[in-house]
Design a protein around this motif. Structure first.
Motif, short mmCIF file in Angstrom:
data_model
loop_
_atom_site.label_atom_id
_atom_site.label_comp_id
_atom_site.label_asym_id
_atom_site.label_seq_id
_atom_site.Cartn_x
_atom_site.Cartn_y
_atom_site.Cartn_z
N GLU A 16 0.29 -12.99 0.76
CA GLU A 16 -0.75 -11.98 0.97
C GLU A 16 -1.18 -12.02 2.42
O GLU A 16 -1.53 -13.08 2.95
CB GLU A 16 -1.93 -12.26 0.06
CG GLU A 16 -2.93 -11.11 -0.03
CD GLU A 16 -2.39 -9.92 -0.82
OE1 GLU A 16 -2.83 -8.78 -0.54
OE2 GLU A 16 -1.52 -10.12 -1.71
N VAL A 17 -1.13 -10.86 3.10
CA VAL A 17 -1.51 -10.77 4.50
C VAL A 17 -2.39 -9.53 4.70
O VAL A 17 -2.38 -8.62 3.86
CB VAL A 17 -0.26 -10.66 5.42
CG1 VAL A 17 0.59 -11.93 5.33
CG2 VAL A 17 0.57 -9.43 5.07
N PRO A 18 -3.14 -9.47 5.78
CA PRO A 18 -3.97 -8.28 6.02
C PRO A 18 -3.11 -7.03 6.23
O PRO A 18 -2.01 -7.10 6.78
CB PRO A 18 -4.73 -8.63 7.31
CG PRO A 18 -4.68 -10.12 7.40
CD PRO A 18 -3.38 -10.53 6.79
N ASP A 19 -3.63 -5.91 5.78
CA ASP A 19 -2.94 -4.64 6.04
C ASP A 19 -2.90 -4.38 7.54
O ASP A 19 -3.90 -4.59 8.23
CB ASP A 19 -3.68 -3.48 5.37
CG ASP A 19 -3.59 -3.52 3.86
OD1 ASP A 19 -2.73 -4.27 3.33
OD2 ASP A 19 -4.37 -2.81 3.20
N PRO A 20 -1.78 -3.90 8.07
CA PRO A 20 -1.77 -3.51 9.49
C PRO A 20 -2.67 -2.30 9.71
O PRO A 20 -2.82 -1.45 8.82
CB PRO A 20 -0.30 -3.18 9.75
CG PRO A 20 0.28 -2.84 8.43
CD PRO A 20 -0.47 -3.66 7.42
N LYS A 21 -3.26 -2.22 10.88
CA LYS A 21 -4.18 -1.13 11.20
C LYS A 21 -3.76 -0.46 12.51
O LYS A 21 -3.25 -1.12 13.43
CB LYS A 21 -5.61 -1.66 11.37
CG LYS A 21 -6.16 -2.41 10.16
CD LYS A 21 -6.42 -1.49 8.99
CE LYS A 21 -7.08 -2.25 7.84
NZ LYS A 21 -7.29 -1.39 6.65
N LEU A 22 -3.97 0.84 12.59
CA LEU A 22 -3.78 1.54 13.85
C LEU A 22 -4.82 1.05 14.84
O LEU A 22 -6.00 0.91 14.51
CB LEU A 22 -3.92 3.05 13.65
CG LEU A 22 -2.94 3.70 12.66
CD1 LEU A 22 -3.25 5.19 12.53
CD2 LEU A 22 -1.50 3.50 13.09
N SER A 23 -4.39 0.79 16.06
CA SER A 23 -5.33 0.26 17.06
C SER A 23 -5.33 1.04 18.36
O SER A 23 -6.02 0.66 19.30
CB SER A 23 -4.97 -1.21 17.36
OG SER A 23 -3.66 -1.32 17.86
N GLY A 24 -4.56 2.12 18.42
CA GLY A 24 -4.49 2.90 19.65
C GLY A 24 -3.61 4.12 19.47
O GLY A 24 -3.14 4.41 18.36
N PRO A 25 -3.37 4.85 20.55
CA PRO A 25 -2.53 6.05 20.46
C PRO A 25 -1.06 5.71 20.23
O PRO A 25 -0.63 4.57 20.41
CB PRO A 25 -2.73 6.71 21.83
CG PRO A 25 -3.07 5.58 22.74
CD PRO A 25 -3.86 4.62 21.91
N ASN A 26 -0.31 6.73 19.82
CA ASN A 26 1.15 6.64 19.65
C ASN A 26 1.56 5.54 18.67
O ASN A 26 2.51 4.81 18.90
CB ASN A 26 1.83 6.43 21.01
CG ASN A 26 3.32 6.75 20.95
OD1 ASN A 26 3.79 7.47 20.07
ND2 ASN A 26 4.07 6.21 21.89
N GLN A 27 0.82 5.45 17.57
CA GLN A 27 1.14 4.47 16.54
C GLN A 27 1.26 5.16 15.18
O GLN A 27 0.72 6.24 14.96
CB GLN A 27 0.07 3.39 16.47
CG GLN A 27 -0.03 2.52 17.70
CD GLN A 27 -1.05 1.42 17.57
OE1 GLN A 27 -1.77 1.33 16.56
NE2 GLN A 27 -1.14 0.56 18.57
N ALA A 28 2.00 4.51 14.30
CA ALA A 28 2.15 5.04 12.94
C ALA A 28 2.25 3.88 11.96
O ALA A 28 2.67 2.78 12.32
CB ALA A 28 3.40 5.91 12.83
N LEU A 29 1.83 4.16 10.74
CA LEU A 29 2.04 3.23 9.64
C LEU A 29 3.10 3.83 8.73
O LEU A 29 3.00 5.00 8.33
CB LEU A 29 0.75 3.00 8.86
CG LEU A 29 -0.36 2.27 9.62
CD1 LEU A 29 -1.64 2.22 8.78
CD2 LEU A 29 0.07 0.86 10.01
N VAL A 30 4.11 3.03 8.42
CA VAL A 30 5.24 3.49 7.60
C VAL A 30 5.31 2.66 6.33
O VAL A 30 5.22 1.43 6.38
CB VAL A 30 6.57 3.38 8.38
CG1 VAL A 30 7.77 3.61 7.46
CG2 VAL A 30 6.59 4.37 9.53
N ARG A 31 5.46 3.33 5.21
CA ARG A 31 5.67 2.66 3.93
C ARG A 31 7.16 2.58 3.67
O ARG A 31 7.82 3.61 3.50
CB ARG A 31 4.98 3.45 2.82
CG ARG A 31 5.17 2.90 1.40
CD ARG A 31 4.39 3.76 0.43
NE ARG A 31 4.50 3.30 -0.94
CZ ARG A 31 5.31 3.87 -1.85
NH1 ARG A 31 6.06 4.91 -1.52
NH2 ARG A 31 5.34 3.40 -3.07
#
Length: 340
Positions: A16-31
Motif C-alpha cells: 500500500e502506497v500513497p496515490d500519486p498526485k499532480l504537482s505542476g503543469p504538463n503532468q498526467a495520471l494514467v490508469r
C-alpha cells in the motif's frame, strides 16, 4: 493505492502506497489497462542481473488518462487511451531533441518505470495509477478499437523488433533475415513476426524451444529447430539475436553476409564478450547494440498495428487478471500480459 513490489529474490508482493498526485503543469495520471512482463523481468526477479530489490514492478504498459494538469485537459481528455514509454524523458533537452530520449539529460540516467533506481522515484505500472511527468512529450494516444493487451509490450519488447529488423526493412525489404530465439523469448518472436509482416525476402527463425517455434510458425515464418547453435547458419543480410547465450551470439555474428547488419537484444552482464573480429572486418559488418528508443519507435509500431494490421498478440502465452499478478509474474511463460 496498491502497487506490486519486487521485495527480494523470487518474491513479489502487493504494498500500500500513497496515490500519486499532480504537482505542476504538463503532468498526467494514467490508469494502467494492460501490463506486459518484459523478457528481462524474470531474470531480474531470479537475481540473475545487476538490479537489486526492492522496487515496484511493471514498465511495459498502456493505459487510460484519469486526470491531467489543467492546460492538458483538452489535449488529453479523460479516458484517452495512451501508450507510455517506459523511459522518462522531457522531450526538450539536447539528447531528447536529437532523438535520444532514452538518455534524457533532465532526469537521472536510465530513469524508467518499474526497473531499478528509477522505479523508486517514478513507480511501476502494476499499480492503480502512474504519474507521467512530461505528459505532452511522452504520451502517445492509440485508437479505442486497438486491444490494449495486444500492444501492452509496445514500449520495450515490441519496439526491440523495430531496432533489430524494422529499421533495416523499412529502407529495403528485399533482404534476408535470420532471427535467433532464446532467453529474450518474446523479442525474438516479435522480431520474426515483424520481419514477416514487412516482407523480408527470406526469413528464418532458429530456436531450441518447440513452443516458441510453433508461435513463429503461426505467423508463416520458416523455422529451424536446433539442439544447440551451430558455428554459423549460412549468410544473411540481417541477423537479429535474441538468444542470450555466447553460442547464439557467435553463431549470429558468423552468419552475417557481406556488409551485414547485426542487432542484439541479448544482455551480457560483462564487458568481455568476444567477437570474430577478423571475419567481420574482412566481410564488413554493422553491429547495433543498446537500449531501445521507446518514445521515438512506439509510433512506428503503432502505425503498423493500426493502419496495416500487424498483430503482435499471438506472441502472448498467458493473460492474467490484476489480482493474479503477484503469482503470475513469477511463472515461466514466453509472454505474460496482466490485464484489468
Amino acid at each position: 493505492m496498491q502497487q506490486l513490489l519486487f521485495s527480494k529474490r523470487n518474491r513479489v508482493e502487493w504494498e500500500e502506497v500513497p496515490d500519486p498526485k499532480l504537482s505542476g503543469p504538463n503532468q498526467a495520471l494514467v490508469r494502467p489497462l494492460a501490463v506486459a512482463r518484459c523478457d528481462l523481468d524474470l531474470p531480474i526477479l531470479r537475481g540473475q542481473t545487476l538490479f537489486r530489490p526492492p522496487f515496484p514492478l511493471g514498465h511495459e504498459f498502456v493505459g487510460e488518462i484519469i486526470e491531467t494538469s489543467e492546460e492538458l485537459s483538452s489535449f488529453f481528455p479523460k479516458g484517452t487511451r495512451v501508450a507510455v514509454p517506459f523511459q522518462i524523458s522531457c522531450g526538450h533537452c539536447v539528447n531528447c531533441e536529437s532523438g535520444l530520449t532514452k538518455s534524457c539529460s533532465t532526469v537521472p540516467h536510465t530513469s524508467a518505470y518499474g526497473m531499478g533506481k528509477g522505479a523508486k522515484e517514478f513507480g511501476g505500472a502494476i499499480s492503480d495509477s502512474v504519474l507521467i511527468p512530461y505528459a505532452k512529450e511522452m504520451l502517445i494516444p492509440f485508437a479505442n478499437k486497438t486491444d490494449p493487451a495486444a500492444i501492452a509490450s509496445i514500449s520495450d519488447n515490441i519496439v526491440e523488433a523495430w531496432k533489430l529488423v524494422g529499421i533495416h526493412l523499412k529502407q529495403n525489404k528485399n533482404r534476408s533475415v535470420l532471427v535467433l530465439g532464446g532467453f529474450a523469448s518474446s523479442i525474438g518472436l516479435y522480431t520474426a513476426a515483424l520481419a514477416k509482416h514487412m516482407g523480408a525476402a527470406e526469413l528464418v527463425y532458429m530456436d531450441t524451444d518447440k513452443k516458441r517455434l510453433e508461435i513463429a510458425e503461426s505467423y508463416g515464418v520458416k523455422v529451424e529447430q536446433v539442439s544447440s547453435f551451430p558455428k554459423s547458419f549460412g549468410k544473411f543480410d540481417i541477423v537479429a539475436d535474441a538468444n542470450g547465450t555466447a553460442e547464439g551470439w557467435d553463431c549470429g555474428l558468423r552468419s552475417l553476409g557481406i556488409e551485414g547488419e547485426f542487432g542484439s537484444a541479448s544482455i551480457f552482464w560483462t564487458n568481455s564478450i568476444p567477437i570474430p573480429y577478423l571475419e567481420l572486418y574482412n566481410n564488413g559488418a554493422t553491429i547495433r547494440l543498446g537500449r531501445v528508443r521507446s518514445r521515438e519507435w512506439i509510433p512506428e509500431i503503432l502505425r503498423l498495428v493500426e493502419e496495416e494490421g500487424f498483430d503482435p498478440s499471438k506472441v502472448t502465452t498467458r493473460k492474467a487478471s490484476w489480482s493474479e499478478a503477484a503469482d503470475a509474474f513469477l511463472e515461466e511463460e514466453t509472454k505474460l500480459i496482466v490485464v484489468r
